[in-house]
Structure formats: structure tokens, C-alpha cells
Enzyme design. Structure first.
Site, PDB file in Angstrom:
ATOM      1  N   HIS A  94       0.865  -1.177   0.000  1.00 50.28           N
ATOM      2  CA  HIS A  94       0.000   0.000   0.000  1.00 50.28           C
ATOM      3  C   HIS A  94       0.912   1.240   0.000  1.00 50.28           C
ATOM      4  CE1 HIS A  94      -2.893   2.896   1.728  1.00 50.28           C
ATOM      5  NE2 HIS A  94      -3.854   2.023   1.526  1.00 50.28           N
ATOM      6  N   ASP A 139       2.892  -4.302   8.053  1.00 51.62           N
ATOM      7  CA  ASP A 139       1.655  -3.561   7.857  1.00 51.62           C
ATOM      8  C   ASP A 139       0.500  -4.537   8.094  1.00 51.62           C
ATOM      9  OD1 ASP A 139      -0.667  -2.458   6.855  1.00 51.62           O
ATOM     10  OD2 ASP A 139       0.236  -1.732   4.990  1.00 51.62           O
ATOM     11  N   GLN A 174      -4.784  -4.979   7.195  1.00 49.57           N
ATOM     12  CA  GLN A 174      -5.834  -5.878   6.703  1.00 49.57           C
ATOM     13  C   GLN A 174      -5.965  -7.155   7.531  1.00 49.57           C
ATOM     14  OE1 GLN A 174      -8.167  -5.329   4.533  1.00 49.57           O
ATOM     15  NE2 GLN A 174      -7.393  -3.405   3.732  1.00 49.57           N
ATOM     16  N   LYS A 224     -10.389  -0.196  10.668  1.00 47.06           N
ATOM     17  CA  LYS A 224     -10.632  -1.405   9.869  1.00 47.06           C
ATOM     18  C   LYS A 224     -10.993  -2.600  10.742  1.00 47.06           C
ATOM     19  CE  LYS A 224      -7.964   0.207   5.968  1.00 47.06           C
ATOM     20  NZ  LYS A 224      -6.859   0.001   5.048  1.00 47.06           N
ATOM     21  N   CYS A 282      -4.634   2.334  -3.761  1.00 44.98           N
ATOM     22  CA  CYS A 282      -3.379   2.813  -3.166  1.00 44.98           C
ATOM     23  C   CYS A 282      -2.216   1.858  -3.416  1.00 44.98           C
ATOM     24  CB  CYS A 282      -3.515   3.088  -1.670  1.00 44.98           C
ATOM     25  SG  CYS A 282      -4.702   4.356  -1.263  1.00 44.98           S
TER      26      CYS A 282
HETATM   27  C1  LIG Z   1      -5.944   0.741   4.711  1.00 44.87           C
HETATM   28  C2  LIG Z   1      -4.547   0.287   4.568  1.00 44.87           C
HETATM   29  C3  LIG Z   1      -3.479   1.123   4.913  1.00 44.87           C
HETATM   30  C4  LIG Z   1      -3.668   2.548   5.347  1.00 44.87           C
HETATM   31  O1  LIG Z   1      -4.404   2.682   6.506  1.00 44.87           O
HETATM   32  P1  LIG Z   1      -4.860   4.115   7.017  1.00 44.87           P
HETATM   33  O2  LIG Z   1      -5.875   3.808   8.048  1.00 44.87           O
HETATM   34  O3  LIG Z   1      -5.423   4.846   5.823  1.00 44.87           O
HETATM   35  O4  LIG Z   1      -3.650   4.797   7.557  1.00 44.87           O
HETATM   36  C5  LIG Z   1      -2.210   0.619   4.798  1.00 44.87           C
HETATM   37  N1  LIG Z   1      -1.986  -0.631   4.376  1.00 44.87           N
HETATM   38  C6  LIG Z   1      -2.979  -1.470   4.046  1.00 44.87           C
HETATM   39  C7  LIG Z   1      -2.660  -2.857   3.602  1.00 44.87           C
HETATM   40  C8  LIG Z   1      -4.295  -1.025   4.113  1.00 44.87           C
HETATM   41  O5  LIG Z   1      -5.280  -1.855   3.765  1.00 44.87           O
END
Ligand SMILES: *Cc1c(COP(=O)(O)O)cnc(C)c1O
Length: 420
Positions: free
Chosen positions: A134, A214, A217, A240, A378
Site C-alpha cells: 500500500h 503492515d 488488513q 478497519k 493505493c
Molecule cells: C488501509 C490500509 C493502509 C492505510 O491505513 P490508514 O488507516 O489509511 O492509515 C495501509 N496498508 C494497508 C494494507 C491497508 O489496507
């Protein structure tokens, strides 16, 4: 949630998931005179009554600034805010709440760690990312590379539609002792690939690199044990996983934060300040400059309690069952091609349709009450590599229903005929 309901969920009773769905006020509405079908959970999840109530309760009874006050409301707010840190630590099995820095979300968390680590990087060092990152876990590393002179490299994805996931064989040659940071996503928000986090962290450690995961998800979609994964840093967003927006965290392995310089300067993060210099508080407060997202942290703790009350293992099983149904149902639509791995995927399905551009499909679906997302998600470099203008993404969470999957499939089949 009551114990009987929990037991019924454990037994996989479908009707009990209806009760869970009833916890989410927003889901029970019509848009454009059609029942809302919300399949945009990878962008943000909906909020259960328990989280909404926690926010209202805080603002109605306890609202005050934290840490500096000596009055009743400030003490209550401080206790609730620090209590939220402890609740999040419990949720992810962190050893100590002090390893958790509250941030605005994944993006800010990665910026924090990238900016802090950049100070220790130099030309000749390598920052390793993957082609499926992302922008949140890519652009901050581009900036860190520019600041430090380090080089940025990428683990490729395999296959024309990235159906092979990450090219783990390429890691052997990429993961050299020059690599100081290996930053990668747990689950791809575009492809749905689930990367082998524990293995990747172990291999990073073997060459002396710090791992940055990260988890935007993955957190909230199944059991998440930060210690078992062995990651040095984990970034995630509360919104999320049924929590409020503008709250998330950076979690660090014990001891790492003590050596890191602060990211933002200002109030709350200092020990003492003179006109020309300042000394910092200890971690994690050193990294939380200014008035923190107090209500949001409390709402995030409520989300942790809510998800734990259902059980993360039950949520993972529910997600998996819904995703399997969505995938096979979508695959039956003429002209529709699924992108990403055939098996082992997070609770989302990305696809393209010969007949129409992703934006046209998402607009068509939106008019029928179906919320999808279309575009590059993104992940522009990944889309360019795959030669796609973008994809349509349908993403699920445990409160979605099999009826909604049927409705979504009907609407997309209609779209296929409409654009043919
Ligand atoms: C949504 C997402 C992000 C960014 O998260 P934010 O809440 O916008 O900071 C980063 N990486 C992944 C894999 C995402 O799905």
C-alpha cells in the site's frame, strides 16, 4: 454478548450471525431505495453499537484532556486512555502496554518508524519492501531512502495476475546483510494474499534487518499474536477493525523504542523544556506529541472487547466461509476475472471485467445499493506491473451475509449484461 450466543457462534449457527449483524445500526438502511450491501470493509469497517456507545459515554461523562490535569474528569480520561492502551496490548498479546504508541493509523505509524529509522541509515544500506505494498508502506520508505541515501529494493510478485503471491525464492538473493529494514504487508489490500509473516520476520532477523509489518488488513480478522509473529514493528488502523477513525498504533518489540528519537515535537512528549532545548519523556509518551486521540483510543478498546466477545477464531472462520462463497459466486459471472491468489486469501476479492472499466462497474453497483471500491487501491506500482487500469474490490467482514453475496453477484451479472 451473552455466553449462550457465544456458544452458538462457536457451533457455527447461521441465525446467530444475524444477531451479530443487528449490533451494527448502519447496516439496516436503504440507499437509492435498495437494501444497503456494504462490501467495502477493506477500506473501513462499520461500527457496532458498543463502540458508538463508548464514544458517546466518554463525551457525555468523562471528556477532558489527559495527563496534565489533577481534577476528576482529567483523571478519569487519563485512566480510560491508558486503560485503552492496556486493552489493545491484551488484544494483540503484547508483553507490555508501553510497547504501544497510539497514532492516527497505519499511515502515521509507518511514517513514525520510517522517519525514526532513517536517522540510522546510510548510503550502502538497503530498505526492502514488496511490490504489493500500500502507498502507506511505500512512500514513507521512499522518503527515508532519500533522507539517508539508502537504496530501496522490492520483493516481486509472481504471475500475470499475481496469482503466485510474493516470490519467496527471490528473497534468498534480496535479503542480504545490507538490508537494514524489511517492510511488508501481512495481507495485501489489493490481491488478498496472506504473506507468511512469522517466516519473513525470522528471515529478516537472520540478516540483522528490522521487520516492519503492515497489519492493516489482518488485525481484527483473526487471532493476532504480535509475540508469536516475532515482528519488530507492527502498524495497524483501528477503523478497519470496527474502531473509530483517526486511531491506530505502532507496536514495537520490547527495548526498541528506547533507542528511537521522537517523530513529532510538542506538548505531552517532553520531560522539561528550555528556550533552546528539551528533554523527552520515556516511550511510548515520547512519541505522542500534543493532545492524543483520547475518545478514539477508548473507542478502539471497545472494539477490542467487542471482537474478543465474538472470538477472533470465529471471526476468521466466518470471514473464510463468506470469502469462499463470494469467490466462487463471482467466478460464475461471464467475463469476470479474479486477480490474486486462488487459495489462502484475506476476506476480499479483486477482479476485472472485460465489459467495463472498474469505475463504471462500481458506479453501476452503487446505484443498486452495493458498495464496492474500484481503482488502484493505493497500490499504483502493483497495478502498473500487472498492466491493469485498476480492479474492482469486494471486501467482507463477519457481519456480512450470504444473502448479500447473492445480491452482489446478481448486481454484477446485471452490470456485465448492461455493459456488454
Ligand atoms: C488501509 C490500509 C493502509 C492505510 O491505513 P490508514 O488507516 O489509511 O492509515 C495501509 N496498508 C494497508 C494494507 C491497508 O489496507
Amino acid at each position: 454478548m451473552n455466553p449462550a450466543l457465544h456458544a452458538a457462534i462457536a457451533a457455527g449457527s447461521a441465525s446467530r450471525w444475524e444477531n451479530v449483524r443487528a449490533d451494527f445500526p448502519i447496516l439496516h438502511q436503504q440507499v437509492h431505495d435498495k437494501p444497503l450491501v456494504y462490501l467495502d470493509n477493506a477500506a473501513t469497517a462499520q461500527k457496532p453499537r458498543a463502540v458508538i456507545d463508548a464514544l458517546v459515554r466518554f463525551y457525555e461523562r468523562d471528556n477532558s484532556n489527559v495527563h496534565r490535569g489533577l481534577h476528576a474528569l482529567s483523571m478519569r480520561a487519563t485512566d480510560a486512555y491508558e486503560g485503552a492502551r492496556a486493552r489493545v496490548a491484551q488484544f494483540i498479546n503484547a508483553a507490555d502496554p508501553a510497547e504501544i504508541i497510539f497514532t492516527r493509523g497505519t499511515t502515521e505509524s509507518v511514517n513514525l518508524v520510517a522517519r525514526s529509522l532513517a536517522a540510522g541509515l546510510k548510503p550502502g544500506d538497503v530498505i526492502l519492501c514488496t511490490e504489493m505494498e500500500h502507498h502507506s508502506n511505500l512512500v514513507p520508505w521512499q522518503q527515508a531512502a532519500r533522507l539517508s541515501g539508502a537504496e530501496l529494493k522490492f520483493v516481486p510478485v509472481l504471475g500475470a495476475d499475481a496469482e503466485g503471491g510474493l516470490d519467496l525464492a527471490a528473497l534468498d538473493s534480496l535479503l542480504t546483510p545490507q538490508v537494514k529494514v524489511f517492510a511488508f504487508t501481512h495481507i495485501s489490500n489489493t490481491l488478498g494474499c496472506i504473506n507468511p509473516v512469522a517466516e519473513l520476520c525470522r528471515r529478516a532477523r537472520a540478516v540483522g534487518a528490522l521487520s516492519v509489518v503492515d497489519a492493516a488488513q489482518s488485525i481484527g480478522h483473526g487471532p493476532f499474536d504480535v509475540r508469536a509473529l516475532g515482528a519488530d514493528y507492527v502498524a495497524f488502523s483501528g477503523h478497519k477493525m470496527c474502531g473509530p477513525t483517526a486511531i491506530g498504533a505502532l507496536i514495537a518489540r520490547p527495548g526498541l523504542l528506547d533507542a528511537m528519537p521522537p517523530f513529532l515535537g510538542g506538548g505531552e512528549m517532553i520531560e522539561s523544556v528550555s528556550f533552546l532545548q528539551s528533554s523527552w519523556r520515556e516511550a511510548p509518551w515520547r512519541f505522542e506529541a500534543g493532545t492524543p486521540p483520547i475518545a478514539q483510543a477508548i473507542g478502539l478498546a471497545a472494539a477490542c472487547r467487542y471482537l474478543d466477545s465474538i472470538g477472533l477464531d470465529h471471526i476468521a472462520a466466518r470471514d473464510a466461509a463468506l470469502t469462499a462463497a463470494l469467490k466462487s459466486s463471482l467466478a460464475s459471472i461471464p467475463g469476470l476475472r479474479i486477480v490474486g491468489p486462488p487459495h489462502e486469501r484475506g476476506s476480499l476479492v479483486s477482479f476485472v471485467m472485460d465489459q467495463a472499466h472498474p469505475h463504471d462497474l462500481v458506479t453501476f453497483a452503487g446505484e443498486k445499493g452495493l458498495c464496492l471500491r474500484g481503482g488502484h487501491h493505493c497500490t499504483q506500482p502493483l497495478m502498473r506491473k500487472l498492466g491493469l487500469p485498476g480492479t474492482v474490490r469486494a471486501s467482507l467482514y463477519f457481519y456480512n451475509s450470504f444473502d448479500e453475496i447473492d445480491a452482489a453477484t446478481r448486481i454484477l451479472a446485471d452490470a456485465g449484461r448492461y455493459f456488454a
